[in-house]
Write an enzyme that holds these catalytic residues in place. Structure first.
Site, short mmCIF file in Angstrom:
data_model
loop_
_atom_site.label_atom_id
_atom_site.label_comp_id
_atom_site.label_asym_id
_atom_site.label_seq_id
_atom_site.Cartn_x
_atom_site.Cartn_y
_atom_site.Cartn_z
CE LYS A 255 3.31 6.56 10.55
NZ LYS A 255 2.19 5.62 10.15
CG ASP A 273 5.60 0.98 9.65
OD1 ASP A 273 6.25 0.34 10.20
OD2 ASP A 273 5.01 0.80 8.42
#
Length: 422
Positions: A255, A273
């Site tokens: 991420k 996320d």
């Protein structure tokens, strides 16, 4: 001779007399037998009347049958044939199921009608077909992204940064806290340690004190100092531009790597996320729960060139309108395309009060947002410890660690968890 003739005549007379008397005896015997039979029949009738009063009632109520029995010879009325009237209570047994059966079946038939009345309240008007084809899913997903692009033309990463190093450090710090809190903390950090070499040689205790407001400050201090040393020792003080190199840095996962690649180097990437995961499942783009599988599934629905901005659109929408607990469905621009429409507030006026950040007229998360955000009516976030005007109070209750402008004394206790990022 005459005497013998007389005797013979006398014998003949006696014989004829006996012959004449024989039939009368037979008839007398027959009459006696008939009388005995009649007596037995009468006795059986009396017994039947005493033991079976129901039979007498039946005989009285049906004169036609009584007439038939009177005409029946006494020899044929045997006790074996008389139990037949005892079976007449059967109609009463037949009447019971006839009366009970409909009563039991009636509630079962009425149940579907009740369910049909309750069904419209649970129905979701915008729900797509269960057997939605892959082609239909791609079209719906891309249409949602186009709608969000019109609503958020100014979508951007909500972390303040001036170079790739600041972005990678800020992204690591954003775990388990808000971007606002990170933006309020990093000015002091980068003011004292502007380069990877500076942060690599920093005193951990001093760094911990700066990062305390972000929560989990000890673990985060270890990560940012470790990645700074890796950048200094392995990459000449420069942030690498390859995914496989970025994920080797301490505290950097896929991420964080995609955030850096997409926003610092312009390389497409999907940022999975907490907001992104929640919305793509709510929209039924995928049912996966693992970030890497979500990334692969969503990446197959969009061209690679759209991945970075798609992430911004989804995250912006999740923070401003499609909240986790109380989605503002009545103010949602993609309500006709959303399978989960109705899970939140559908009344437009009530939904309007749930909007956050620039959509609700409140400060954003960046202290230094892009000009496009300001042009769209966005308000810069206040620095750490600043007082927020009453008109800019948060639209929904937030923790002390996430409320814009909360004083530093309201920061989370050492090691205490903070709510999800953003």
């Amino acid at each position: 001779m005459a005497a013998t003739a007389k005797k013979a005549a006398a014998v003949k007379r006696a014989a004829s007399a006996r012959k004449a008397a024989a039939p009368s005896r037979k008839t007398a015997a027959g009459s006696k037998k008939a009388a005995a039979v009649n007596k037995k029949a009468a006795a059986s009738k009396g017994a039947a009347k005493k033991t079976a009063p129901a039979k007498a009632v039946a005989k009285k109520s049906s004169p036609a049958k009584a007439a038939v029995r009177k005409s029946t010879p006494a020899e044929k009325l045997t006790p074996a044939k008389k139990p037949v009237p005892a079976k007449k209570p059967v109609p009463a047994k037949k009447a019971v199921p006839a009366a009970v059966t409909p009563a039991k079946r009636t509630p079962a038939k009425a149940t579907p009608a009740k369910a049909a009345k309750a069904a419209p309240a649970k129905a979701t008007p915008a729900k797509p077909p269960r057997n939605e084809s892959h082609t239909a899913l791609v079209r719906r997903a891309r249409r949602i992204n186009r709608e969000l692009a019109e609503v958020y033309p100014y979508a951007h990463p909500e972390l303040d940064f001036e170079n790739p190093f600041q972005l990678v450090v800020a992204t690591v710090l954003s775990a388990q806290t808000t971007d606002l809190r990170v933006n309020q903390t990093t000015p002091a950090l980068f003011g004292k340690y502007p380069t990877p070499e500076d942060l690599a040689g920093a005193n951990p205790e001093e760094v911990e004190e700066i990062l305390r407001p972000t929560g989990f400050f000890r673990a985060k201090t270890k990560s940012v100092i470790g990645l700074s040393r890796a950048l200094r020792d392995d990459f000449g003080g420069e942030v690498p531009v390859r995914l496989e190199d970025l994920v080797k840095l301490p505290g950097v996962g896929r991420k964080t790597a995609f955030v850096v690649l997409g926003n610092a180097f312009g390389r497409p990437g999907i940022t999975v996320d907490t907001h992104f995961q929640r919305l793509v499942r709510r929209w039924q783009w995928t049912d996966r729960t693992e970030p890497d599988k979500i990334e692969a599934a969503i990446g197959g629905l969009f061209p690679k060139s759209e991945w970075t901005m798609l992430s911004h659109h989804v995250i912006f929408h999740g923070r401003r309108i499609c909240h986790a607990r109380k989605p503002a469905c009545g103010a949602c621009p993609i309500a006709p395309l959303c399978p989960a429409y109705g899970e939140g507030e559908t009344d437009p006026e009530k939904a309007q009060k749930l909007l956050k950040y620039e959509k609700g007229g409140f400060p954003g998360q960046r202290l230094n947002p892009p000009q496009s955000y300001l042009d769209a009516g966005g308000i810069p976030a206040p620095p750490l410890g600043a007082t927020i005007p009453s008109a800019s109070a948060p639209s929904a209750p937030e923790s002390a660690a996430s409320a814009p402008g909360a004083p530093s004394s309201a920061a989370p206790a050492p090691g205490s968890p903070v709510r999800e990022a953003g």
